[in-house]
Design an enzyme around this catalytic site. Structure first.
Site, PDB file in Angstrom:
ATOM      1  N   CYS A  17       1.050  -1.122  -0.126  1.00 29.04           N
ATOM      2  CA  CYS A  17      -0.133   0.038  -0.050  1.00 29.04           C
ATOM      3  C   CYS A  17       1.026   0.815  -0.495  1.00 29.04           C
ATOM      4  O   CYS A  17       1.900   1.598   1.076  1.00 29.04           O
ATOM      5  CB  CYS A  17      -0.644  -0.144   0.634  1.00 29.04           C
ATOM      6  N   GLY A  44       1.010  -0.310  -5.214  1.00 26.16           N
ATOM      7  CA  GLY A  44      -0.603  -0.644  -5.088  1.00 26.16           C
ATOM      8  C   GLY A  44      -1.138  -0.121  -6.442  1.00 26.16           C
ATOM      9  O   GLY A  44      -1.626   1.300  -6.264  1.00 26.16           O
ATOM     10  N   ASN A 119      -1.132   1.093   5.489  1.00 28.92           N
ATOM     11  CA  ASN A 119       0.458   0.150   5.099  1.00 28.92           C
ATOM     12  C   ASN A 119       0.805  -0.563   5.554  1.00 28.92           C
ATOM     13  O   ASN A 119       0.679   0.257   7.326  1.00 28.92           O
ATOM     14  CB  ASN A 119       0.916   2.029   4.866  1.00 28.92           C
ATOM     15  N   GLY A 120       1.063  -1.736   6.175  1.00 30.37           N
ATOM     16  CA  GLY A 120       1.109  -2.805   6.742  1.00 30.37           C
ATOM     17  C   GLY A 120       0.781  -3.782   6.977  1.00 30.37           C
ATOM     18  O   GLY A 120      -0.758  -4.395   6.240  1.00 30.37           O
ATOM     19  N   TYR A 259      14.146  -2.255  -3.151  1.00 32.46           N
ATOM     20  CA  TYR A 259      12.499  -2.884  -4.201  1.00 32.46           C
ATOM     21  C   TYR A 259      11.903  -2.225  -4.782  1.00 32.46           C
ATOM     22  O   TYR A 259      11.687  -1.548  -5.565  1.00 32.46           O
ATOM     23  CB  TYR A 259      12.895  -4.266  -3.766  1.00 32.46           C
TER      24      TYR A 259
END
Ligand code: SF4
Length: 487
Positions: A17, A44, A119-120, A259
């Site tokens: 996210c 996302g 997010n997470g 990445y």
């Protein structure tokens, strides 16, 4: 993923996210939030949404697809009038790729509106949900955002900051939350700072974003990273910072540098492209090989490949062209079509690689299936030798913190030694960057990262029941229950 879709990134870790919060009276908030989400799109691609407050009411528009698809109809943005907003882009799992889980989620409770995006992944999300359900709570979604909304609503505090402070100590895991009431915007980072969040300044206010690249697109200037365990509250009186958790050990996800993050973003003051280039240089020192050219697998490996080339004094060449216009491809995921799917997205430049000894740089190998296909493509295009160099160590453990990884049994680095991996993927040689080389290249204190997928050493403890539920959910839908989604 949508049924029938294949993505050629299927053999990569997937970020789950991107979040954005913007408080800027006098600005076109919906348009700015939309621009910010464009910059975070790499985090996302399956749903996008924006919620905006005008001081009395919070309105939300969201949908499945890319930001450009969800907000193709400008009238959706026009409906979002106000002076602050929350935005979210999400990648989700096969079992939970539903509009109902698209964020931000907007709730009405006794104190008014509450919009939440995150997010997470909470490693104790299943347990918390179970406890709340046992107490009579009813959930409409399977996200961690709804969990925190319940906890905030149940706190008994009328002030949202006090309610958040009371709610979060039970949360365990990696999380960045952005919350919004009618008149306040809040940003919270977990005690280890595993997932990123930064603060910027616009002409009329402030912006919070998962990555600093979003600041450029909304015309904001970077101020600082939100500290691990910090809660910021933004309203008409400015930015107020408080600590929900005391200063402790930091553990930013090192994969953000390797990445996930966009190369033009900065994390902890370090530019992602430059760190990746340094990873490449160190990789070349540790794993030299005689070759004619260096090429990188687009896009995330290009920075590291330039570092390898520079260090070895070899030409960096564009060995592959990436087709940027495919997006999500609606084709059946049979083996034959999967192979063609890679070719659809990546094509070697025959005149560049023909007859050459090629060093192919990639950022990681997860299952090895994509590496195998790409190496085969290079050989079919006439490459004489293909030497694979990876700008991170072997991935040996799953991530429980909101990143979609394969289960541990599918990770080629957990099953095979380097020589066996080289044989399996068809490389003439294979060399990984060492753990020490990776940490040295960051240019930051070595103990400030989560490196669990390389080391198996997890900064946030996960109960055996939590691991069991996690693996079970992965087996159910073939992917992890990431993005804080519990299926
Ligand atoms: Fe990042 Fe790996 Fe830690 Fe997950 S386990 S947070 S992917 S470093």
């Amino acid at each position: 993923m949508f049924p029938g879709i294949i993505t050629t990134d299927g053999d990569k870790f997937r970020e789950e996210c991107g979040v954005l919060g913007i408080y800027s009276p006098g600005s076109d908030i919906a348009q700015l939030a939309c621009f910010g989400l464009y910059a975070l799109q790499h985090r996302g691609q399956e749903s996008a949404g924006i919620a905006v407050s005008d001081g009395r009411k919070v309105r939300v528009e969201k949908g499945m697809g890319l930001v450009s698809e969800v907000f193709a109809d400008q009238s959706r943005l026009a409906r979002l009038e106000g002076f602050m907003g929350v935005g979210h882009v999400r990648y989700s799992t096969m079992g939970s790729s539903l509009l109902v889980n698209a964020q931000p989620l907007v709730f009405r409770y006794r104190n008014g509106y509450l919009a939440v995006a995150h997010n997470g992944n909470l490693v104790n999300g299943h347990e918390l949900r179970f406890d709340l359900e046992a107490g009579g709570s009813i959930f409409q979604t399977t996200t961690d955002s709804e969990l925190i909304a319940h906890l905030v609503a149940r706190s008994g505090e009328t002030d949202v900051e006090a309610a958040v402070r009371q709610a979060v100590p039970v949360l365990k895991g990696a999380y960045t939350f952005i919350l919004m009431t009618e008149d306040k915007l809040l940003g919270l980072r977990d005690p280890y700072g595993i997932r990123p969040l930064s603060l910027g300044k616009t002409a009329n206010g402030y912006v919070l974003a998962s990555e600093t690249c979003a600041f450029d697109t909304v015309g904001a200037e970077f101020i600082r990273d939100i500290e691990p365990g910090e809660l910021v509250v933004i309203d008409g009186s400015g930015v107020k910072s408080t600590r929900v958790f005391p200063n402790g050990k930091q553990a930013l996800c090192i994969f953000e540098f390797i990445y996930f993050a966009r190369p033009d973003s900065n994390l902890h003051g370090r530019n992602v492209h430059l760190v990746r280039k340094q990873l490449g240089k160190r990789l070349a020192i540790e794993q030299p090989v005689e070759a004619d050219i260096v090429t990188g697998v687009p896009d995330s490996s290009l920075s590291a490949a330039t570092g390898v080339a520079e260090q070895l004094g070899l030409p960096y060449e564009m060995g592959f062209i990436k087709n940027r216009y495919i997006g999500r491809t609606f084709i059946q995921p049979s083996q034959e079509v999967r192979t063609l799917g890679v070719k659809l997205k990546l094509n070697p430049v025959r005149q560049i690689v023909k007859g050459k000894r090629v060093i192919m740089v990639d950022d990681s190998i997860v299952r090895g299936t994509t590496s195998m296909r790409i190496i085969e493509m290079l050989r079919n295009a006439g490459a004489r030798e293909v030497h694979v160099r990876i700008s991170s160590p072997p991935v040996t453990s799953s991530c429980f913190y909101g990143i979609d990884t394969s289960s541990a049994g599918e990770l080629i680095g957990a099953r095979l030694d380097v020589e066996s991996i080289a044989r399996t993927i068809g490389a003439d040689s294979l060399g990984y960057l060492s753990h020490e080389g990776m940490l040295d290249s960051m240019g930051l204190p070595q103990d400030s990262f989560c490196t669990a997928c390389f080391s198996g050493s997890y900064p946030v403890e996960i109960s055996s029941r939590g691991k069991f539920l996690f693996e079970e959910n992965k087996e159910d839908d073939g992917r992890c229950g990431g993005c804080g989604v519990h299926v």
